[in-house]
Design an enzyme around this catalytic site. Structure first.
Site, mmCIF file in Angstrom:
data_model
loop_
_atom_site.group_PDB
_atom_site.id
_atom_site.type_symbol
_atom_site.label_atom_id
_atom_site.label_comp_id
_atom_site.label_asym_id
_atom_site.label_seq_id
_atom_site.Cartn_x
_atom_site.Cartn_y
_atom_site.Cartn_z
ATOM 1 N N ASP A 8 0.880 -1.170 0.000
ATOM 2 C CA ASP A 8 0.000 0.000 0.000
ATOM 3 C C ASP A 8 0.914 1.216 0.000
ATOM 4 O OD1 ASP A 8 -1.737 2.086 0.475
ATOM 5 O OD2 ASP A 8 -2.320 1.440 2.495
ATOM 6 N N GLU A 147 -7.279 0.674 -4.228
ATOM 7 C CA GLU A 147 -7.212 0.567 -2.769
ATOM 8 C C GLU A 147 -8.523 0.083 -2.140
ATOM 9 O OE1 GLU A 147 -5.775 4.443 -1.872
ATOM 10 O OE2 GLU A 147 -3.764 4.006 -2.609
ATOM 11 N N ASP A 169 -12.881 5.265 1.703
ATOM 12 C CA ASP A 169 -11.424 5.308 1.899
ATOM 13 C C ASP A 169 -10.926 6.749 1.885
ATOM 14 O OD1 ASP A 169 -8.692 5.040 1.866
ATOM 15 O OD2 ASP A 169 -8.596 3.688 0.150
#
Length: 605
Positions: A8, A147, A169
């Site tokens: 990430d 993501e 998110d």
């Protein structure tokens, strides 16, 4: 086959994970941290720092410290350090290389394969820039994954029952919302929306601006151009934001901040959660439109959602959680770690791509199928500057689309096709992805040539183009021009630079280690000579002192940042000579009585 890790690559912090024993685990960095600050710094002596080390020195080296570089991905932004321009891809590659090293240290083996996550709303150029950063870091990027989709993958590993979920998110620099359906071993993204310039950094800046206003009002100083002071203020603002997630108020204390007209400024201020909410209310409200757009595109009402997952550190802000509840009527779930689930999902996807046997809870034993979507519509500029849409946003990947075009003028020999991403009706209001020029068209009246242009969007969301002249049946080459993309030559040069730096960094670490070993060897030999005193043969003592002097001169002359492989060899050889010459003295010293010791130089003989 080696492990495939999941990364990430965040705006504020990055995280790396790998599947072990059928579960995704977070790989700690060298300090034991489960996330690593996405910060790179260049010291005055040429050393490059990444992560915690870079963040710790930011206040005293602010003009050579880079953070939030993710916000510049896919742009022509660069920073000049010591006469060299660094692109966002190169800075990001330094972060990726650090995460790769942490993974190799943890696994005890070389790592090359990786899945890297990006915001769902990243366009083609931003995705390609992320992939290029991985190449520069020496990684084989097997997949670019969105993501929110990655977070849903981590959630679905334990919650595979048929359901529709929303992933909200809000990270350090970007905001994404995705509507995702889970069930029967399939994770299908129904719709995605977002804002690439909304995140925790903006909340921090609001607090920092408030503190600057108080400083100007109460101390009559303007620190907006003082880089060092601003770094301290921004760090304090971020810390205050975090504390207000669990407290009703917090005290911000910045002693010795600057020299004012009336002396040294020691700044202290109390910030309440109510004031913080007032300063950032419009930022929270900005998340409402993407949420509504995603629900509309998915064709569902909030009541049809089974769960709302919060991802990204900024979702810890109470006002954000309350906004989500207002928008959906659902109390958001907190059963996944917002800082780690994206990396874990990437590791799961990496395991799947490597032939692993993971599957969603309740799955049918057929592994995991991931169906993602393109975040933005794909258009071509046509007569009048109109953006003629070819691929709608939220179309399931991969996409293969062909359309036949022709010429607008008589006897035209080439055609330029301007490809765009965005939702606006006019070309000028959308993002240019590339301009494709087809040369060598057969002379003919306008509208006669038949040129088939094919657009392929792969599972990474990256666009590729081919063209064919239907009159001749020959394939034609297309030149893609996008100023923000790095050319293959630039990428190869960046890879070479990164490898050279990695070798320099290795030399620097070895230099520091060899200096420590050299000093310890000197101390041991000289202490042994003092301890055994007159029992040592004069010639032997003379040789030890000569070898010690040679080693001391080499150590004094050596500078870790400038040492070469030859310097290291010379110091190692000198250490070996001292160890050999003093071996007998050291053995004698271990059994010598204290009264045998030779007096210190300058004492009674």
């Amino acid at each position: 086959m080696g492990k495939t890790i999941g990364i990430d690559l965040g705006t504020t912090n990055s995280c790396v994970s790998v599947v072990e024993g059928g579960r995704p685990v977070i790989i700690p960095n060298e300090r034991g941290g489960r996330t690593t600050p996405s910060v790179v710094a260049f010291t005055k002596n040429g050393e490059r720092l990444v992560g915690d080390a870079a963040q710790r020195q930011a206040a005293v080296n602010s003009d050579r410290t880079i953070s939030s570089v993710k916000r510049h991905m896919g742009t022509d932004w660069h920073i000049n350090i010591d006469g060299k321009n660094f692109t966002p891809q190169e800075i990001s590659a330094m972060i990726l290389r650090k995460l790769r090293q942490d993974a190799e240290n943890y696994l005890g083996e070389s790592v090359t394969d990786v899945v890297i996550t990006v915001p769902a709303y990243f366009n083609d150029i931003q995705r390609q820039a992320t992939k290029d950063a991985g190449r520069i870091a020496g990684l084989n990027v097997k997949r670019i994954i969105n993501e929110p989709t990655s977070a849903a993958l981590a959630y679905g590993l334990d919650n595979g029952a048929q359901q529709k979920i929303m992933v909200y998110d809000l990270g350090g620099g970007t905001f994404d919302v995705s509507i995702i359906e889970i069930g029967d071993g399939v994770i299908e993204v129904l719709a995605t929306n977002g804002d690439n310039h909304l995140g925790g950094d903006d909340f921090d800046q609001r607090v920092a601006n408030h503190l600057l206003s108080e400083l100007k009002k109460n101390h009559r100083v303007d620190l907006s151009r003082d880089l060092s002071a601003m770094q301290r203020i921004k760090e304090a603002a971020e810390q205050a934001k975090k504390e207000l997630s669990s407290s009703a108020s917090t005290t911000i204390s910045l002693p010795y901040l600057t020299q004012g007209k009336d002396g040294m400024v020691h700044f202290e201020s109390t910030l309440t959660r109510a004031k913080f909410d007032e300063l950032t209310r419009d930022l929270v409200d900005r998340t409402a439109i993407p949420v509504q757009n995603a629900l509309n595109d998915a064709g569902i009402a909030p009541s049809e959602l089974g769960k709302v997952l919060l991802v990204g550190g900024s979702t810890r802000i109470p006002a954000v959680q309350e906004k989500v509840r207002q928008l959906t009527g659902i109390v958001p779930s907190k059963n996944i770690n917002p800082d780690e689930c994206v990396a874990q999902g990437a590791a799961i996807q990496g395991d799947t791509l490597s032939g692993g046997s993971l599957e969603l809870a309740g799955g049918a034993g057929t592994g995991i199928l991931l169906l993602d979507v393109t975040p933005l519509s794909l258009s071509i500029e046509t007569v009048g500057g109109v953006a003629t849409r070819l691929v709608d946003r939220n179309s399931t990947l991969p996409i293969h689309y062909s359309q036949v075009f022709s010429t607008a003028s008589h006897y035209q020999r080439n055609v330029e096709i301007h490809v765009l991403q965005g939702e606006r009706p006019m070309a000028k209001d959308n993002k240019t992805i590339g301009k494709f020029k087809l040369n060598g068209i057969k002379k003919a009246p306008a509208g006669v040539p038949q040129i088939e242009v094919t657009f392929d969007i792969d599972t990474n969301g990256i666009l590729k183009v081919s063209a064919k002249d239907l009159d001749t049946g020959k394939e034609q080459s297309i030149t893609i021009t996008a100023n923000e993309k790095m050319s293959d030559a630039e990428i190869e040069q960046a890879i070479r630079d990164a490898e050279i730096y990695a070798e320099q960094d290795k030399l620097r670490r070895e230099a520091m280690e060899i200096q420590n070993v050299g000093n310890m060897t000197l101390n041991k030999a000289e202490n042994a000579v003092r301890k055994v005193g007159k029992k040592l043969d004069k010639e032997e003592k003379k040789q030890i002192k000569a070898d010690c002097n040679d080693l001391r001169k080499l150590l004094m002359k050596a500078k870790p940042e400038k040492m070469t492989a030859d310097d290291l060899y010379n110091i190692r050889s000198a250490i070996s000579r001292v160890e050999a010459a003093s071996a007998n003295a050291c053995r004698m010293a271990e059994s010598a009585a204290p009264e045998d010791a030779e007096p210190e130089e300058g004492g009674d003989k």
